[in-house]
Scaffold this motif. Structure first.
Motif, PDB file in Angstrom:
ATOM      1  N   ALA A 151       0.828  -1.208   0.000  1.00 38.66           N
ATOM      2  CA  ALA A 151       0.000   0.000   0.000  1.00 38.66           C
ATOM      3  C   ALA A 151       0.860   1.256   0.000  1.00 38.66           C
ATOM      4  N   ALA A 152       2.009   1.207   0.668  1.00 38.72           N
ATOM      5  CA  ALA A 152       2.914   2.356   0.666  1.00 38.72           C
ATOM      6  C   ALA A 152       3.402   2.662  -0.743  1.00 38.72           C
ATOM      7  N   CYS A 153       3.587   1.634  -1.558  1.00 38.82           N
ATOM      8  CA  CYS A 153       3.971   1.863  -2.956  1.00 38.82           C
ATOM      9  C   CYS A 153       2.866   2.607  -3.707  1.00 38.82           C
ATOM     10  N   HIS A 154       1.607   2.230  -3.451  1.00 36.65           N
ATOM     11  CA  HIS A 154       0.489   2.949  -4.065  1.00 36.65           C
ATOM     12  C   HIS A 154       0.459   4.406  -3.607  1.00 36.65           C
ATOM     13  N   VAL A 155       0.695   4.614  -2.307  1.00 35.72           N
ATOM     14  CA  VAL A 155       0.701   5.981  -1.780  1.00 35.72           C
ATOM     15  C   VAL A 155       1.806   6.795  -2.436  1.00 35.72           C
ATOM     16  N   CYS A 156       2.977   6.210  -2.546  1.00 34.17           N
ATOM     17  CA  CYS A 156       4.118   6.915  -3.130  1.00 34.17           C
ATOM     18  C   CYS A 156       3.845   7.313  -4.576  1.00 34.17           C
ATOM     19  N   VAL A 157       3.327   6.377  -5.361  1.00 30.65           N
ATOM     20  CA  VAL A 157       3.058   6.664  -6.772  1.00 30.65           C
ATOM     21  C   VAL A 157       1.967   7.719  -6.915  1.00 30.65           C
ATOM     22  N   SER A 158       0.968   7.689  -6.021  1.00 33.54           N
ATOM     23  CA  SER A 158      -0.128   8.661  -6.124  1.00 33.54           C
ATOM     24  C   SER A 158       0.330  10.098  -5.873  1.00 33.54           C
ATOM     25  N   GLN A 159       1.476  10.276  -5.189  1.00 32.14           N
ATOM     26  CA  GLN A 159       1.958  11.622  -4.874  1.00 32.14           C
ATOM     27  C   GLN A 159       3.003  12.132  -5.863  1.00 32.14           C
ATOM     28  N   LEU A 160       3.423  11.297  -6.790  1.00 34.26           N
ATOM     29  CA  LEU A 160       4.436  11.743  -7.745  1.00 34.26           C
ATOM     30  C   LEU A 160       3.939  12.877  -8.622  1.00 34.26           C
ATOM     31  N   LYS A 161       2.657  12.863  -8.935  1.00 40.40           N
ATOM     32  CA  LYS A 161       2.126  13.907  -9.819  1.00 40.40           C
ATOM     33  C   LYS A 161       2.222  15.290  -9.185  1.00 40.40           C
ATOM     34  N   TYR A 162       2.139  15.356  -7.835  1.00 45.23           N
ATOM     35  CA  TYR A 162       2.264  16.651  -7.164  1.00 45.23           C
ATOM     36  C   TYR A 162       3.719  17.099  -7.103  1.00 45.23           C
ATOM     37  N   SER A 215       0.806  -9.091  -4.918  1.00 48.97           N
ATOM     38  CA  SER A 215      -0.614  -9.016  -5.277  1.00 48.97           C
ATOM     39  C   SER A 215      -1.193  -7.644  -4.958  1.00 48.97           C
ATOM     40  N   THR A 216      -0.729  -7.026  -3.875  1.00 45.94           N
ATOM     41  CA  THR A 216      -1.219  -5.682  -3.529  1.00 45.94           C
ATOM     42  C   THR A 216      -0.738  -4.653  -4.544  1.00 45.94           C
ATOM     43  N   VAL A 217       0.514  -4.776  -4.954  1.00 42.90           N
ATOM     44  CA  VAL A 217       1.058  -3.818  -5.920  1.00 42.90           C
ATOM     45  C   VAL A 217       0.408  -3.988  -7.291  1.00 42.90           C
ATOM     46  N   LEU A 218       0.223  -5.220  -7.715  1.00 43.93           N
ATOM     47  CA  LEU A 218      -0.263  -5.465  -9.073  1.00 43.93           C
ATOM     48  C   LEU A 218      -1.778  -5.391  -9.192  1.00 43.93           C
ATOM     49  N   PHE A 219      -2.498  -5.856  -8.176  1.00 47.84           N
ATOM     50  CA  PHE A 219      -3.951  -5.983  -8.305  1.00 47.84           C
ATOM     51  C   PHE A 219      -4.731  -5.012  -7.434  1.00 47.84           C
ATOM     52  N   ASN A 220      -4.076  -3.960  -6.960  1.00 50.50           N
ATOM     53  CA  ASN A 220      -4.717  -2.932  -6.139  1.00 50.50           C
ATOM     54  C   ASN A 220      -5.027  -3.450  -4.736  1.00 50.50           C
ATOM     55  N   LEU A 221      -5.525  -2.546  -3.890  1.00 51.06           N
ATOM     56  CA  LEU A 221      -5.615  -2.825  -2.469  1.00 51.06           C
ATOM     57  C   LEU A 221      -6.719  -3.816  -2.121  1.00 51.06           C
ATOM     58  N   ASP A 222      -7.894  -3.693  -2.746  1.00 43.85           N
ATOM     59  CA  ASP A 222      -9.005  -4.560  -2.368  1.00 43.85           C
ATOM     60  C   ASP A 222      -8.787  -5.993  -2.850  1.00 43.85           C
ATOM     61  N   ARG A 278      -5.897   8.858 -15.257  1.00 43.63           N
ATOM     62  CA  ARG A 278      -6.254   7.998 -14.130  1.00 43.63           C
ATOM     63  C   ARG A 278      -6.520   6.583 -14.627  1.00 43.63           C
ATOM     64  N   PHE A 279      -5.935   5.608 -13.935  1.00 44.20           N
ATOM     65  CA  PHE A 279      -6.109   4.201 -14.291  1.00 44.20           C
ATOM     66  C   PHE A 279      -6.739   3.459 -13.121  1.00 44.20           C
ATOM     67  N   THR A 280      -7.569   2.484 -13.428  1.00 43.04           N
ATOM     68  CA  THR A 280      -8.210   1.663 -12.411  1.00 43.04           C
ATOM     69  C   THR A 280      -8.037   0.194 -12.766  1.00 43.04           C
ATOM     70  N   GLY A 281      -8.298  -0.657 -11.785  1.00 42.09           N
ATOM     71  CA  GLY A 281      -8.226  -2.088 -12.015  1.00 42.09           C
ATOM     72  C   GLY A 281      -6.825  -2.634 -11.838  1.00 42.09           C
ATOM     73  N   PRO A 282      -6.640  -3.917 -12.163  1.00 44.84           N
ATOM     74  CA  PRO A 282      -5.312  -4.530 -12.030  1.00 44.84           C
ATOM     75  C   PRO A 282      -4.259  -3.827 -12.872  1.00 44.84           C
ATOM     76  N   PHE A 283      -3.051  -3.788 -12.349  1.00 47.59           N
ATOM     77  CA  PHE A 283      -1.868  -3.201 -12.998  1.00 47.59           C
ATOM     78  C   PHE A 283      -1.996  -1.685 -13.186  1.00 47.59           C
ATOM     79  N   SER A 284      -2.940  -1.071 -12.472  1.00 47.66           N
ATOM     80  CA  SER A 284      -3.080   0.383 -12.599  1.00 47.66           C
ATOM     81  C   SER A 284      -1.840   1.103 -12.086  1.00 47.66           C
ATOM     82  N   LEU A 285      -1.169   0.551 -11.081  1.00 51.64           N
ATOM     83  CA  LEU A 285       0.049   1.171 -10.564  1.00 51.64           C
ATOM     84  C   LEU A 285       1.130   1.197 -11.641  1.00 51.64           C
ATOM     85  N   ILE A 286       1.263   0.108 -12.368  1.00 50.30           N
ATOM     86  CA  ILE A 286       2.272   0.046 -13.434  1.00 50.30           C
ATOM     87  C   ILE A 286       1.938   1.059 -14.531  1.00 50.30           C
ATOM     88  N   TYR A 287       0.668   1.111 -14.915  1.00 47.09           N
ATOM     89  CA  TYR A 287       0.259   2.057 -15.954  1.00 47.09           C
ATOM     90  C   TYR A 287       0.497   3.500 -15.511  1.00 47.09           C
TER      91      TYR A 287
END
Length: 778
Positions: free
Chosen positions: A215-226, A476-483, A234-243
């Motif tokens: 989850a920290a990886c998701h948080v980090c990537v979400s703040q890069l744009k700022y 699995s958390t990084v690739l397939f999102n948190l839920d 905006r990307f949703t679903g699996p592999f959205s972090l990679i995209y």
């Protein structure tokens, strides 16, 4: 200096060999401790009395138990200092984490105020700091952005271009956040009421740490744009972090220099001062509130004028500090939020209870897992009416609350009062706060979670299965999102638990010379199997999932394939019957006066047939052993003088072993397996499948003249066996207190009492004699 005697302590115990019946007589088993029935429990729970009412109030509202005993002289100074320190952290973290939830900063301040007060009343941990947290914020943000994307709020601007209606979008996202918070709080309260707090035990520490790291990886990537001042798609679903990472890399040429400069300066200041706080934590009375300094009005004005000078279009945050009247969240969204609410409820509770248990063990007080579930649930439920989103315990704030002298949740009250003053009086000073500054605060506070990568080398050395759980959860958390990542990781963790029960360690036990100890023969060199007795043990509880594997392992380790031996026994009985007929025929021929001349030929023919049958049985028995030695049984030994098979107790006379060559030294040895002891001390319960399997073992092995005994059975297991009518067909005399009792009983029954004990007058100990692989006394 006093000298400590390092000589081993010796002890000697003299008692009778105890089976289950003997134990019940000696220990005087009775029925006076009758458990109350369900009806009695219901009547007792419905009975109203002053003590029961007081107990209920103190259990459900813990503040009533510790607040009257609060010592102002010992605790008030530490709680006030700790509360002020945590309150100073709440302000910047609340605003920064609100960005992760895609909400306005003021809602982060609300979340740092109201739920904290609720937890003070209902919580049982003295040191955790409830409020905003990066992982929960990003989980809520994934919900708000999915259900309220920018595309749904476009409208035509004055020049015909599409513009986002920010006010309508933010209002809708607040409704989404409050609804998912209310639903998750309801789930937590319901689970706490039905005493379902033990579910946290299924979220192992490697799973929680791997999940929070992902989850920290998701948080980090979400703040890069700022930090770079870009606007990726905006990307949703699996592999959205990679995209998202690929999209940000594609937009790097469009980086806005003012935002990047502000971010780098803020990051440098935060990192340096936090390292100073960590190095001089014991010397500093309070940590330097660098986060509050970074978002302070002077630095905010500097960044404002710096950005304006560079003519950048940096986005500023406007925070409305005024409180709004509480309102009910929109419950019509519940059908769309069930899965997200369950995930938020589980993760927020798991983080809170893990931190609470850690501090409870450190300071020696109890943290009630069920009450913590209710406390977090009430914090979320009540907070949702005040436009707060989901909360959990924060590791960084909890460590500050503990290290600065906080002893009770009075520190939470002080931090809430400080937050109230900040929101009402000085909240307007934070109107023009760049998002880049808040994002750097988020980045720096992720340091603790990224340190969890050090779990990988540690788990590699200690436990490979836990390492696999950590890695699968993280990936699995990084690739397939948190839920979806949480669901996959919990499922995989359950699979590892199933595999552990499905693949236990089976062992044959041997006796440690001159003791009553029995250990694994493969793990210890100085242990010896007792000739004719196999002691078998499983490392896991025997249940329906591994009952069949238990039976297969028993036959493999004992070297006795019951089915083949039963078939051979029938074949031998048939051969014996045919041999008797041949003997009768030959006898009739001999008695006939005309056949006197052929009597010698018939006698020789019968001898050849009997010898051939004897050889066939011997060859089969020698080949049944897994180690090439052949575990021989009287049931399979051909004996022309025996006409019936004795399936009862063995005696020394009916054991007719087969001789074979020892492959190691060429000596002639014999091996007879006449008894098997099942050490079921590791079994904590039995189900119907286990009971049936044990009955079959007793019956099948009795058919081939092998006696089965149970040893080390726990009292609760004996009770379950009695209820399952196990002892109607199996006598309790086959159940012994220890393995040693069962061994002594078998040897005495075989008439080998002269070799049961060996005494050493120097050691004053007694035990079983040791034998080599050929049965010779050592």
């Amino acid at each position: 200096m006093e000298r400590i005697d390092q000589s081993p302590v010796k002890y000697a115990v003299h008692r009778d060999v105890l089976d289950e019946l003997g134990l019940e007589e000696v220990a005087q088993k009775g029925t006076w401790s009758i458990k109350p029935t369900v009806g009695d429990k219901v009547k007792e729970s419905l009975r109203c009395s002053v003590p029961s009412l007081k107990h209920i109030l103190l259990t459900w509202i813990p503040i009533l138990s510790w607040l009257p005993k609060y010592s102002f002289r010992e605790n008030i100074l530490g709680d006030v200092v700790s509360g002020c320190s945590v309150g100073i952290m709440h302000l910047p973290q609340g605003m920064a984490y609100a960005l992760l939830a895609s909400l306005g900063p003021v809602y982060g301040l609300y979340t740092s105020l109201f739920p904290v007060l609720v937890y003070v009343i209902f919580g049982t941990s003295r040191h955790v700091s409830i409020g905003t947290f990066a992982v929960i914020s990003i989980m809520v943000g994934s919900v708000t952005e999915r259900l309220a994307p920018d595309e749904a709020f476009y409208f035509n601007g004055t020049n015909g271009s599409l513009t986002v209606n920010i006010d309508a979008r933010d209002a809708y996202r607040v409704q989404m956040a409050c609804s998912v918070t209310l639903l998750s709080g309801i789930f937590q309260i319901l689970l706490g009421v039905v005493r379902f707090g033990f579910v946290a035990t299924y979220l192992s520490e490697p799973l929680v740490r791997g999940y929070t790291t992902g989850a920290a990886c998701h948080v980090c990537v979400s703040q890069l744009k700022y930090l770079f001042g870009v606007k990726p798609a905006r990307f949703t679903g699996p592999f959205s972090l990679i995209y998202t990472i690929v999209e940000i890399c594609r937009l790097l040429p469009q980086t806005r220099v003012p935002e990047l400069v502000v971010s780098l300066v803020a990051l440098a200041v935060l990192i340096v001062v936090k390292e100073i706080n960590a190095c001089y934590s014991k010397k500093l009375p309070l940590p330097v509130p660098i986060e509050l300094i970074v978002v302070s009005p002077p630095l905010t004005l500097f960044s404002f004028f710096f950005v304006t000078t560079l003519e950048s279009h940096i986005i500023f945050i406007y925070s409305d500090p005024l409180f709004k009247a509480p309102r009910t969240p929109d419950i019509t969204f519940f059908s769309q939020l069930i899965g997200d609410a369950i995930a938020v409820a589980i993760v927020s509770y798991a983080i809170t209870i893990s931190l609470g248990k850690t501090f409870g063990l450190k300071y020696g007080y109890k943290v009630d897992s069920n009450q913590e579930l209710i406390a977090v649930g009430l914090s979320n439920t009540i907070g949702s009416f005040f436009q707060c989103y989901a909360v959990t315990a924060s590791l960084s704030r909890s460590l500050v609350q503990e290290s600065t002298g906080g002893n009770t949740q009075i520190a939470g009250v002080v931090s809430s009062l400080l937050m109230l003053i900040m929101v009402i009086k000085i909240g307007s000073l934070f109107e023009d706060l760049p998002k880049a500054v808040l994002s750097t605060i988020v980045f720096v506070n992720l340091k603790g979670m990224f340190r969890q990568f050090m779990d990988v080398p540690l788990l590699w050395k200690t436990n490979k299965v836990d390492l696999l759980v950590w890695l699968v959860t993280f990936i699995s958390t990084v690739l397939f999102n948190l839920d979806l990542g949480l669901a996959l990781s919990v499922g995989f963790s359950m699979l590892t638990l199933i595999f552990k029960t499905q693949l236990p360690h089976y062992s044959i036990l041997g006796n440690v010379p001159s003791t009553d100890l029995y250990l694994d023969t493969e793990a210890f060199r100085q242990v010896n199997e007792i000739p004719g007795i196999k002691i078998f043990r499983s490392s896991a509880t025997i249940c329906f999932t591994n009952a069949e594997l238990f039976l297969e392992a028993l036959q493999q380790r004992s070297g006795l394939d019951v089915r083949k031996l039963q078939m051979e026994k029938k074949k031998r009985a048939k051969q014996e019957k045919m041999a008797k007929k041949e003997v009768k025929k030959s006898k009739g021929l001999l008695d006939h006066p005309c056949n006197s001349t052929s009597s010698s030929k018939v006698s020789e023919l019968n001898k050849e047939k009997n010898l051939s049958m004897h050889k066939d049985v011997a060859i089969f028995l020698t080949n049944t052993s897994s180690n090439g030695f052949g575990h021989v049984n009287s049931a399979y030994q051909y004996d022309a003088t025996t006409s019936e098979i004795d399936s009862g107790c063995h005696s020394e006379n009916n054991l007719t072993p087969i001789l074979y060559e020892d492959e190691k030294d060429g000596r002639t040895c014999m091996s007879v397996t006449h008894s098997i002891i099942l050490d079921i001390s590791t079994t904590g319960f039995v189900d119907t499948v286990t009971v049936k399997m044990l009955k079959n073992i007793f019956g099948d092995f009795a058919d081939v003249d092998v006696d089965i005994y149970l040893a080390g059975c726990q009292a609760c297991v004996v009770e379950q066996l009695e209820k399952a009518a196990f002892f109607e067909s199996i006598p309790k005399t086959r159940l012994f207190v220890t393995v040693h009792d069962a061994v002594l009983h078998i040897l005495r029954k075989l008439g080998q009492t002269d070799i049961i004990f060996v005494s050493d007058h120097n050691l004053d100990t007694a035990g079983i004699l040791s034998f080599d692989s050929c049965g010779r006394r050592l």
